[in-house]
Scaffold this active site. Structure first.
Site, PDB file in Angstrom:
ATOM      1  N   THR A   1       0.875  -1.178   0.000  1.00  0.00           N
ATOM      2  CA  THR A   1       0.000   0.000   0.000  1.00  0.00           C
ATOM      3  C   THR A   1       0.909   1.225   0.000  1.00  0.00           C
ATOM      4  O   THR A   1       2.123   1.106   0.175  1.00  0.00           O
ATOM      5  CB  THR A   1      -0.895   0.046   1.259  1.00  0.00           C
ATOM      6  OG1 THR A   1      -0.077   0.307   2.414  1.00  0.00           O
ATOM      7  CG2 THR A   1      -1.655  -1.249   1.461  1.00  0.00           C
TER       8      THR A   1
ATOM      9  N   ALA B   1       3.212  -1.029   4.755  1.00  0.00           N
ATOM     10  CA  ALA B   1       2.489   0.143   5.268  1.00  0.00           C
ATOM     11  C   ALA B   1       3.513   1.273   5.369  1.00  0.00           C
ATOM     12  O   ALA B   1       4.598   1.082   5.937  1.00  0.00           O
ATOM     13  CB  ALA B   1       1.892  -0.173   6.635  1.00  0.00           C
TER      14      ALA B   1
ATOM     15  N   VAL C   1       7.623  -2.029   6.865  1.00  0.00           N
ATOM     16  CA  VAL C   1       7.472  -0.572   6.924  1.00  0.00           C
ATOM     17  C   VAL C   1       8.087   0.056   5.679  1.00  0.00           C
ATOM     18  O   VAL C   1       9.270  -0.136   5.382  1.00  0.00           O
ATOM     19  CB  VAL C   1       8.137  -0.006   8.193  1.00  0.00           C
ATOM     20  CG1 VAL C   1       7.955   1.510   8.234  1.00  0.00           C
ATOM     21  CG2 VAL C   1       7.553  -0.662   9.440  1.00  0.00           C
ATOM     22  N   LYS C   2       7.240   0.791   4.975  1.00  0.00           N
ATOM     23  CA  LYS C   2       7.687   1.428   3.741  1.00  0.00           C
ATOM     24  C   LYS C   2       8.253   2.803   4.079  1.00  0.00           C
ATOM     25  O   LYS C   2       7.596   3.613   4.755  1.00  0.00           O
ATOM     26  CB  LYS C   2       6.484   1.591   2.812  1.00  0.00           C
ATOM     27  CG  LYS C   2       6.724   1.105   1.409  1.00  0.00           C
ATOM     28  CD  LYS C   2       5.404   1.100   0.680  1.00  0.00           C
ATOM     29  CE  LYS C   2       5.628   1.037  -0.798  1.00  0.00           C
ATOM     30  NZ  LYS C   2       4.385   1.183  -1.536  1.00  0.00           N
ATOM     31  N   VAL C   3       9.441   3.061   3.579  1.00  0.00           N
ATOM     32  CA  VAL C   3      10.146   4.302   3.902  1.00  0.00           C
ATOM     33  C   VAL C   3      10.652   4.903   2.582  1.00  0.00           C
ATOM     34  O   VAL C   3      11.222   4.189   1.755  1.00  0.00           O
ATOM     35  CB  VAL C   3      11.357   3.999   4.827  1.00  0.00           C
ATOM     36  CG1 VAL C   3      12.130   5.263   5.149  1.00  0.00           C
ATOM     37  CG2 VAL C   3      10.889   3.314   6.114  1.00  0.00           C
TER      38      VAL C   3
END
Ligand code: E4P
Length: 226
Positions: A27, A56, A82-84
């Site tokens: 996402t 996310a 965790v998307k960074v």
């Protein structure tokens, strides 16, 4: 190659998950915003539907805030990645949280050198955005191929996740060049099942079966029960 669905739409994810071939979901803030529901509710529901990595994304732009968000998001479910974003602060944050065992997907990658930085920071996944590169006249899949080659040269553990996929050809290219993952929008995912020769072949098989007669299909001949 692992197949992720690139959407936050629960109906689309539920439908795709029925095929049994979905390995994860990505996402981003835009996809979440489209759903008009609370971020964490959506993420929790996705985690209940798909048993695999669920990306996310953080929305802080400074490393400290990203680290705090990453710790919080990682606590929601064990499958959260965790998307960074691939900024200097993003790389700093990934270096910190990867030491804590938090899985990360470094996003908005548009060059092989950016991908090197993500791998050195210990990212779990790197997301080169193929389609958006194509949009500005570059060859997005060529960037993906260069990242695959560089990672192989040095044995980086970071997985190459081909993102911003716009067509089945992008998926084919990703598979041929050895991308670990392709994250695919629902429209493209659905189109991958289809081939006109499959439809035509199946129609012919069924018509032949229908016309074969009882001796072939094993139906009880009329009057046999008398
Ligand atoms: C990746 O994880 C992103 O969500 C996505 O692939 C972006 O694709 P787009 O360029 O079609 O928005």
């Amino acid at each position: 190659m692992k197949i992720f669905l690139d959407t936050a739409n629960i109906d689309e994810i539920r439908e795709a998950a029925k095929t049994g071939i979905l390995d994860g979901v990505t996402t981003n803030p835009s996809l979440i915003a489209k759903e008009g529901r609370a971020f964490e509710d959506v993420i929790n529901e996705i985690c209940s539907l798909v048993d695999g990595p669920i990306s996310a994304e953080v929305v802080s732009t400074e490393a400290e805030g990203m680290v705090a968000e990453a710790r919080h998001l990682a606590g929601i479910h064990e499958n959260i990645v965790v998307k960074v974003p691939l900024t200097r602060d993003g790389i700093e944050a990934v270096s910190v949280v990867s030491q804590e065992g938090i899985q990360t997907n470094v996003t908005l990658c548009f060059s092989p050198l950016q991908a090197v930085l993500a791998a050195k920071a210990g990212a779990t996944m790197i997301s080169p955005f193929a389609g958006r590169l194509d949009d500005i006249g570059h060859d997005g899949m060529e960037i993906c191929a260069e990242i695959v080659e560089i990672y192989e040269n040095y044995g980086y553990a970071t997985e190459v996740l081909a993102a911003s996929i716009r067509s089945p050809k992008h998926v084919l290219d990703a598979a041929l060049m050895g991308c670990d993952i392709a994250t695919i929008p629902t429209r493209v995912f659905n189109s991958m099942f289809k081939h006109p020769l499959t439809d035509r072949g199946l129609a012919a098989f069924l018509a032949d079966w229908e016309n074969a007669g009882d001796a072939v299909t094993g139906a009880v001949p009329a009057g046999a029960a008398d």
